[in-house]
Design a protein around this motif. Sequence first.
Motif, short mmCIF file in Angstrom:
data_model
loop_
_atom_site.label_atom_id
_atom_site.label_comp_id
_atom_site.label_asym_id
_atom_site.label_seq_id
_atom_site.Cartn_x
_atom_site.Cartn_y
_atom_site.Cartn_z
N LEU A 1 0.83 -1.21 0.00
CA LEU A 1 0.00 0.00 0.00
C LEU A 1 0.86 1.25 0.00
O LEU A 1 0.57 2.23 -0.68
N LYS A 2 1.95 1.18 0.76
CA LYS A 2 2.87 2.33 0.83
C LYS A 2 3.46 2.61 -0.55
O LYS A 2 3.55 3.75 -1.00
N GLU A 3 3.85 1.50 -1.21
CA GLU A 3 4.43 1.63 -2.56
C GLU A 3 3.44 2.24 -3.53
O GLU A 3 3.81 2.91 -4.48
N ALA A 4 2.16 1.99 -3.27
CA ALA A 4 1.12 2.56 -4.15
C ALA A 4 0.71 3.96 -3.67
O ALA A 4 -0.35 4.47 -4.05
N SER A 5 1.54 4.54 -2.79
CA SER A 5 1.37 5.91 -2.29
C SER A 5 0.20 6.13 -1.33
O SER A 5 -0.30 7.24 -1.19
N PHE A 6 -0.25 5.08 -0.69
CA PHE A 6 -1.26 5.27 0.35
C PHE A 6 -0.56 5.63 1.66
O PHE A 6 0.53 5.12 1.95
N ASP A 7 -1.22 6.45 2.46
CA ASP A 7 -0.68 6.79 3.77
C ASP A 7 -1.17 5.74 4.77
O ASP A 7 -2.35 5.73 5.15
N THR A 8 -0.27 4.87 5.20
CA THR A 8 -0.68 3.72 6.03
C THR A 8 -0.48 3.96 7.54
O THR A 8 -0.60 3.03 8.32
N LYS A 9 -0.17 5.22 7.89
CA LYS A 9 0.18 5.48 9.31
C LYS A 9 -0.91 5.06 10.29
O LYS A 9 -0.64 4.46 11.33
N LEU A 10 -2.16 5.38 9.97
CA LEU A 10 -3.24 5.03 10.90
C LEU A 10 -3.32 3.52 11.09
O LEU A 10 -3.48 3.03 12.21
N LEU A 11 -3.19 2.78 9.99
CA LEU A 11 -3.28 1.31 10.10
C LEU A 11 -2.09 0.75 10.87
O LEU A 11 -2.22 -0.19 11.64
N GLN A 12 -0.91 1.36 10.67
CA GLN A 12 0.27 0.92 11.44
C GLN A 12 0.03 1.14 12.93
O GLN A 12 0.29 0.27 13.75
N ASN A 13 -0.48 2.32 13.25
CA ASN A 13 -0.71 2.63 14.66
C ASN A 13 -1.81 1.76 15.27
O ASN A 13 -1.73 1.39 16.43
N LEU A 14 -2.81 1.43 14.47
CA LEU A 14 -3.87 0.56 14.99
C LEU A 14 -3.31 -0.83 15.32
O LEU A 14 -3.69 -1.44 16.32
N ALA A 15 -2.40 -1.31 14.47
CA ALA A 15 -1.79 -2.62 14.72
C ALA A 15 -1.01 -2.59 16.04
O ALA A 15 -1.10 -3.52 16.85
N LYS A 16 -0.28 -1.48 16.26
CA LYS A 16 0.49 -1.35 17.51
C LYS A 16 -0.45 -1.29 18.70
O LYS A 16 -0.24 -1.92 19.74
N TYR A 17 -1.52 -0.51 18.54
CA TYR A 17 -2.52 -0.36 19.62
C TYR A 17 -3.10 -1.72 20.01
O TYR A 17 -3.29 -2.01 21.19
N ILE A 18 -3.35 -2.55 19.01
CA ILE A 18 -3.96 -3.86 19.27
C ILE A 18 -3.08 -4.75 20.13
O ILE A 18 -3.56 -5.42 21.04
N ILE A 19 -1.78 -4.70 19.88
CA ILE A 19 -0.91 -5.60 20.69
C ILE A 19 -0.47 -4.97 22.00
O ILE A 19 0.04 -5.65 22.88
N ARG A 20 -0.66 -3.65 22.14
CA ARG A 20 -0.23 -3.00 23.39
C ARG A 20 -1.39 -2.69 24.32
O ARG A 20 -1.21 -2.22 25.43
#
Length: 300
Positions: free
Chosen positions: A278-297
Motif C-alpha cells: 500500500l505504501k508503494e502505491a502511495s497510500f498513507d498507512t500510518k493510521l493502520l500501522q498505529n492501529l496494529a500497535k494499539y492492538i498488541i499493546r
Amino acid sequence: MNFPKFLIDYNLHINLELEKLMETLPYQHTPLVKAMKYSLLSGGKRLRPFLVYAVGKMIDSNNFSLDVPAMAIECIHTYSLIHDDLPFMDKNLLRRGKPSCHVKFGADIAILAGNALQSLAFSIITEKLMPEVKIENRLAMIQELSLSIGLFGMCMGQSFDIVNINKAITIKTLENIYQYKTGSLLRSAVRLGRLTSAKNINNDISTALDNYANAIGLAFQIQDDILDILGDTKKMGKIQGIDKKLNKKTYPSLIGIDNARQKTIDLYQEAIKALYILKEASFDTKLLQNLAKYIIRREK
Ligand code: GRG
C-alpha cells in the motif's frame, strides 16, 4: 492526524452516530429497545469502527459514507458480545464495566436484543445515505458481513470453540478457531472500509489489506487471551479468568505467556509488512500501522 487524536475524535464520533441511530428507532420504551441501547451505547473500544474509518480515510472515501458500515459492524459486534455472555455460552456477568445484558434484562430479552442488533446492521446498509457508494458495493458489504458472521465465520468459530472445550488441541487448531471466531469480523471491518471507495481498488491492494487484517485479527485475540490472565477487571470492564474457568485452551495455556507475547509482536510485524504494498502505491498507512500497535499493546 495524530493517532491519539484519531482515537479520541472517532470514538466520540461513532458514539454520537450510534446514539442518533438508536434514537430513530420506534418502540423506545420497550425492554427490547432499551436492552439494545444499553449494550450498544455502553462504551467499548470501538476498534472495528476505527478500522472502517482508518481504511476509508486512507483510500479517500467520503467520511459520511463510512459512518454506515462503522455503525453496522459495531451493531454486529455488540450482538456477538450479548450472546457470548449468556448463561449457555461464556456466562459473563460483567461487560463493558456494567452488568451483562442478560443480567440486566433477562436471557430472553438479551437474545432478542442481539438478534435485533444483527438485523439492524443489515437494514442500515440497505437504507442509509452513503454518498458515492455504488449499489453493487452495498450489496458486497451485505454479502461480506453475512458470510463473516455466520457459518463461514464468527458463529462457526464460536461452535469450534465450544466443541473443543476440555480437549487437547494444537496451536494450528486454535489459530483456526480464532480466525473464525474473532478474525473474520475484524477482516470484515477492513473490507467494509475498502468497499466505501468510489474508486476501483485493485486486487493487490485488497489482498494486502486482507493480509494485514488476518495478522491483526489473530494478534487481537492472543492479546485478549493474555489480558484474560494479566488484565485488570476495572480497566477491562469484564471479569478475568473466564477461559480457565471454562477450561478453554488459549494461546498462553498452550505455549506460555512469554511466547504468546512474542507471537503478538511477530504478527504485528507481519501486519506492517503487508502494508508495504500500500505504501508503494502511495497510500498513507500510518493510521493502520498505529492501529496494529494499539492492538498488541492495549490493556483493555
Ligand atoms: C448465535 C447464540 C449465538 C451466539 C453467537 C457469535 C458469538 C455468539 C460469539 C462471538 C465470539 C466472540 C464474542 C468472540 C470474542 C471476541 C472478543 C475478544 C471480543 C471482545 O472485543 P473487544 O475487546 O470488546 O473489542 P469491546 O467491549 O471493547 O468492544
